[in-house]
Motif scaffolding. Structure first.
Motif, PDB file in Angstrom:
ATOM      1  N   ARG A 124       0.823  -1.205   0.000  1.00  0.00           N
ATOM      2  CA  ARG A 124       0.000   0.000   0.000  1.00  0.00           C
ATOM      3  C   ARG A 124       0.863   1.264   0.000  1.00  0.00           C
ATOM      4  O   ARG A 124       0.441   2.308   0.495  1.00  0.00           O
ATOM      5  N   GLY A 125       2.051   1.137  -0.558  1.00  0.00           N
ATOM      6  CA  GLY A 125       2.947   2.274  -0.660  1.00  0.00           C
ATOM      7  C   GLY A 125       2.900   2.875  -2.048  1.00  0.00           C
ATOM      8  O   GLY A 125       1.917   3.511  -2.439  1.00  0.00           O
ATOM      9  N   THR A 176      -2.835   3.717   3.814  1.00  0.00           N
ATOM     10  CA  THR A 176      -2.015   3.705   2.602  1.00  0.00           C
ATOM     11  C   THR A 176      -1.120   4.947   2.592  1.00  0.00           C
ATOM     12  O   THR A 176      -1.327   5.893   3.356  1.00  0.00           O
ATOM     13  N   GLN A 177      -0.165   4.942   1.676  1.00  0.00           N
ATOM     14  CA  GLN A 177       0.621   6.144   1.401  1.00  0.00           C
ATOM     15  C   GLN A 177       0.054   6.826   0.153  1.00  0.00           C
ATOM     16  O   GLN A 177       0.754   7.104  -0.817  1.00  0.00           O
ATOM     17  N   TRP A 193       1.592   7.709   6.326  1.00  0.00           N
ATOM     18  CA  TRP A 193       0.508   6.744   6.200  1.00  0.00           C
ATOM     19  C   TRP A 193      -0.805   7.437   6.531  1.00  0.00           C
ATOM     20  O   TRP A 193      -0.932   8.093   7.570  1.00  0.00           O
ATOM     21  N   PHE A 246       6.291   1.174   9.741  1.00  0.00           N
ATOM     22  CA  PHE A 246       4.857   0.939   9.585  1.00  0.00           C
ATOM     23  C   PHE A 246       4.057   1.226  10.852  1.00  0.00           C
ATOM     24  O   PHE A 246       2.925   1.693  10.783  1.00  0.00           O
TER      25      PHE A 246
END
Length: 327
Positions: A63-64, A117-118, A127, A260
């Motif tokens: 999710r980056g 997410t990012q 984030w 994270f």
């Protein structure tokens, strides 16, 4: 969201696309749009393949970049272009629009759970995790399932059906926002020195996991039916000036964990043969256990012998991943 919900959203968007006159009048374009919305609704999660490398790479990157602003544009263009290459007679603009919308929806809904997410990259790498929708929400998935069944089995108009469905889901998101706001308000009334509150809704609608950071302590709490109960309290401690800690902080697994995790505590356990440094995420307490950890084992000379990060629900399984440690 989970894969099943993303797939159902792709189908729903394909049905919603029938409100587009160009799509409605071209059955071939409709088929292409349906393929585009289903693939586009799942494309950002292709980075799940990073698990095949190791957990550290997966945690640091999932999710980056695949959920970033440039990636959203690239996913839409790439998927629509591939489809258009095989079916060049369809309208590319309308195909791209609906495919692009599916990718945007995927990233958008992911920001509402605790994982986040990012999505703002490259503007910033923070984030975005709003923490008021569970990764799998049975109400959201159930509404999509009802809409799909009504369309495919009972002949309901897909455009109107899914337009109504997304209106209801939008209202549901508003409700969940206020549910979280009420929880945060109660916590802030109870503690005078709150620095942060991380909420993690569970699959049960009225049950939430909560991690609270104050100036002196971490508190782990549970909200159920509007009532908040403190389950654990930990003193906030700075990372020590200890050779084992210095070494652990250089480990890839630990670096991925810290990158994270917004709220965690640490432990150092020393014995004659080894030293163990453990980092424990406080967001995911389940049945008295904290499953998301990063652990480093070092020998008596503080050389790293093994390490692990990820979700683990048994101490025996964790030690099996870290051992055998040479004597």
């Amino acid at each position: 969201m989970d894969t099943a919900t993303h797939i159902s959203m792709g189908v729903a968007l394909g049905g919603l696309a029938t409100l587009d006159p160009v799509v409605q009048q071209d059955s071939t374009l409709f088929t292409c749009v349906m393929v585009g919305t289903i693939v586009g609704s799942n494309a950002p999660d292709f980075d799940t393949l990073l698990k095949l490398k190791n957990n550290a790479v997966y945690i640091r990157n999932h999710r980056g970049i695949t959920h970033s602003i440039p990636a959203v544009i690239v996913w839409g263009v790439t998927i629509a272009t591939v489809i258009h290459t095989f079916v060049p007679q369809v309208n590319f603009v309308h195909l791209y629009f609906w495919t692009f919308l599916a990718v945007i929806l995927h990233v958008f809904v992911d920001i509402f759970n605790a994982y986040g997410t990012q999505a703002a990259r490259p503007i910033n790498r923070n984030w975005i995790a709003l923490g008021f929708i569970n990764t799998f929400d049975p109400y959201i998935f159930g509404l999509h399932a009802v809409g799909i069944v009504a369309w495919l089995l009972f002949g309901a108009d897909p455009g109107i059906t899914f337009l109504l469905l997304y209106f209801i889901i939008a209202l549901y998101y508003v409700k969940r926002y206020f549910d979280k706001k009420e929880i945060v308000s109660k916590i802030e009334q109870h503690f005078d020195d709150v620095e942060s509150i991380v909420t993690s809704p569970t699959i049960k609608h009225n049950v939430w996991r909560i991690a609270i950071t104050t100036t002196e302590n971490f508190y782990v709490a549970r909200a159920e039916g509007g009532k908040i109960k403190i389950l654990d309290q930990f003193k906030r401690k700075k990372l020590p000036d200890h050779p084992a800690m210095h070494k652990a902080l250089q480990d890839d697994n630990v670096q991925a964990f810290i990158f994270f995790s917004p709220v965690y505590r640490w432990e150092i356990e020393e014995s004659d043969n080894y030293t163990e440094v453990r980092f424990i995420d406080l967001r995911y307490r389940s049945k008295g256990h904290y499953p998301f950890v990063a652990v480093v084992k070092l020998d008596s000379d503080y050389h790293i012998r093994n390490s692990y990060t990820g979700w683990i629900y048994s101490e025996d399984k964790l030690q099996k991943k870290l051992d055998p440690l040479p004597q």
